[in-house]
Motif scaffolding. Sequence first.
Motif, mmCIF file in Angstrom:
data_model
loop_
_atom_site.group_PDB
_atom_site.id
_atom_site.type_symbol
_atom_site.label_atom_id
_atom_site.label_comp_id
_atom_site.label_asym_id
_atom_site.label_seq_id
_atom_site.Cartn_x
_atom_site.Cartn_y
_atom_site.Cartn_z
ATOM 1 N N GLN A 131 0.784 -1.243 0.016
ATOM 2 C CA GLN A 131 -0.132 -0.289 -0.072
ATOM 3 C C GLN A 131 1.199 1.249 -0.216
ATOM 4 O O GLN A 131 0.392 2.588 -0.914
ATOM 5 N N ALA A 132 1.568 1.190 1.019
ATOM 6 C CA ALA A 132 2.669 2.438 0.683
ATOM 7 C C ALA A 132 3.712 2.775 -0.133
ATOM 8 O O ALA A 132 3.492 3.618 -1.048
ATOM 9 N N TYR A 133 3.853 1.411 -1.123
ATOM 10 C CA TYR A 133 4.531 1.725 -2.805
ATOM 11 C C TYR A 133 3.722 2.336 -3.348
ATOM 12 O O TYR A 133 3.875 3.270 -3.997
ATOM 13 N N THR A 134 2.296 2.169 -3.287
ATOM 14 C CA THR A 134 1.376 2.024 -4.296
ATOM 15 C C THR A 134 1.374 3.670 -4.352
ATOM 16 O O THR A 134 1.045 4.014 -5.211
ATOM 17 N N LYS A 135 1.170 4.447 -2.845
ATOM 18 C CA LYS A 135 0.577 5.238 -2.808
ATOM 19 C C LYS A 135 1.587 6.134 -2.849
ATOM 20 O O LYS A 135 1.195 7.195 -3.853
ATOM 21 N N ASN A 136 2.679 5.833 -2.860
ATOM 22 C CA ASN A 136 4.714 6.548 -3.647
ATOM 23 C C ASN A 136 4.224 6.834 -4.590
ATOM 24 O O ASN A 136 4.926 8.105 -5.868
ATOM 25 N N ARG A 137 4.092 5.110 -5.612
ATOM 26 C CA ARG A 137 3.771 5.219 -6.996
ATOM 27 C C ARG A 137 3.091 6.603 -8.155
ATOM 28 O O ARG A 137 3.236 7.007 -8.275
ATOM 29 N N THR A 138 2.160 6.556 -6.776
ATOM 30 C CA THR A 138 0.653 6.745 -7.932
ATOM 31 C C THR A 138 1.205 8.717 -7.585
ATOM 32 O O THR A 138 1.085 9.579 -8.719
ATOM 33 N N ARG A 139 1.940 8.965 -6.510
ATOM 34 C CA ARG A 139 2.284 10.344 -5.971
ATOM 35 C C ARG A 139 3.604 10.950 -7.519
ATOM 36 O O ARG A 139 2.896 11.697 -8.013
ATOM 37 N N GLU A 140 4.321 9.775 -7.576
ATOM 38 C CA GLU A 140 5.421 10.186 -8.707
ATOM 39 C C GLU A 140 4.649 10.317 -9.882
ATOM 40 O O GLU A 140 5.265 10.718 -10.374
ATOM 41 N N ILE A 141 4.080 9.337 -10.260
ATOM 42 C CA ILE A 141 3.186 8.984 -11.457
ATOM 43 C C ILE A 141 2.439 10.519 -11.773
ATOM 44 O O ILE A 141 2.421 11.469 -13.197
ATOM 45 N N ASN A 142 1.967 11.043 -10.870
ATOM 46 C CA ASN A 142 1.182 12.586 -11.071
ATOM 47 C C ASN A 142 1.981 13.045 -10.973
ATOM 48 O O ASN A 142 1.215 14.082 -12.074
ATOM 49 N N LYS A 143 2.893 13.394 -10.425
ATOM 50 C CA LYS A 143 3.755 14.428 -10.861
ATOM 51 C C LYS A 143 5.021 14.567 -12.378
ATOM 52 O O LYS A 143 5.389 15.750 -12.567
ATOM 53 N N LEU A 144 4.379 13.366 -12.727
ATOM 54 C CA LEU A 144 4.855 13.216 -14.057
ATOM 55 C C LEU A 144 3.823 13.559 -15.068
ATOM 56 O O LEU A 144 4.224 14.469 -16.542
ATOM 57 N N ILE A 145 3.066 13.245 -14.774
ATOM 58 C CA ILE A 145 1.710 13.718 -15.549
ATOM 59 C C ILE A 145 1.387 15.317 -15.553
ATOM 60 O O ILE A 145 1.267 15.716 -16.834
ATOM 61 N N GLU A 146 1.968 15.744 -14.338
ATOM 62 C CA GLU A 146 0.998 17.365 -14.315
ATOM 63 C C GLU A 146 2.753 17.805 -14.854
ATOM 64 O O GLU A 146 2.450 19.211 -15.058
ATOM 65 N N MET A 147 3.849 17.135 -15.338
ATOM 66 C CA MET A 147 4.697 17.928 -16.086
ATOM 67 C C MET A 147 5.839 19.011 -14.826
ATOM 68 O O MET A 147 5.043 19.467 -14.079
ATOM 69 N N ASN A 148 7.180 18.735 -15.996
ATOM 70 C CA ASN A 148 7.909 20.100 -14.410
ATOM 71 C C ASN A 148 7.156 21.153 -14.981
ATOM 72 O O ASN A 148 7.396 22.275 -15.700
ATOM 73 N N GLN A 149 6.353 22.074 -14.933
ATOM 74 C CA GLN A 149 5.916 23.296 -15.067
ATOM 75 C C GLN A 149 6.640 24.487 -14.939
ATOM 76 O O GLN A 149 6.269 24.736 -16.122
ATOM 77 N N ARG A 150 7.263 25.017 -14.615
ATOM 78 C CA ARG A 150 8.765 25.549 -14.344
ATOM 79 C C ARG A 150 8.939 25.747 -15.934
ATOM 80 O O ARG A 150 9.396 26.450 -15.743
ATOM 81 N N LYS A 151 9.926 24.248 -15.736
ATOM 82 C CA LYS A 151 10.429 24.296 -16.820
ATOM 83 C C LYS A 151 10.037 24.631 -18.286
ATOM 84 O O LYS A 151 10.628 24.550 -19.001
ATOM 85 N N LEU A 152 8.227 24.230 -18.115
ATOM 86 C CA LEU A 152 7.648 23.960 -20.007
ATOM 87 C C LEU A 152 7.373 25.434 -19.961
ATOM 88 O O LEU A 152 7.080 25.632 -21.208
#
Length: 198
Positions: A131-152
């Motif tokens: 459950q902890a892994y899934t939660k962390n992985r979901t958070r990581e994936i959401n960051k990738l989906i939302e992109m680094n907006q400053r860099k963009l």
Amino acid sequence: MPPAPDWFWIVSPLILIAGWFVVNAITSKRELNNWRRTTLTNAVSNLIEASNKRLSLIKKKKYASDDTEAYEHDIRTAVQQIEICRAAQVYAYASQIRKAHIQSRNSIGDLDSLRESIIDPYLEPFTLEEQAYTKNRTREINKLIEMNQRKLHFDHRMLVRELQIELGLRKFEFDPDAAQVSTGSKPSKIHLPPRIHK
């Protein structure tokens, strides 16, 4: 008035023909340059507009929207138009913007796969570690989906800047925001943007 020499009747048509070819070549080159300027300007404008609209949908968590795919298509088309015009620096920033959106789209697929694995009724309940892994992985994936907006947004600004330089609307200037400082055990070293090295 004395009659024109015989060579005059031979040379004057040749001069007229050569003049016509020169004027035609200059006109063709000017038309090609105008087409290139117009295409680059439209492509960069369309790319930034599609990128911002897709980012807006991503912020609203509308990942599966048909508009998202349409904007991805617009981004890809704009980058290909820039590539046709052979503007290397403009293409470099356009490609970075496109890569960010591709990574975002691929991460949406990863998130869907992760969600499907969580809801599978045939799986046994997750342990606390899973459950902890899934939660962390979901958070990581959401960051990738939302992109680094400053860099963009930085890439958007640099794309416009490189377009202005390419079109001759702006001379190259040193931009400290574009320089990167690497640190480590060795003394700091400043990496300048590629155009400085030319």
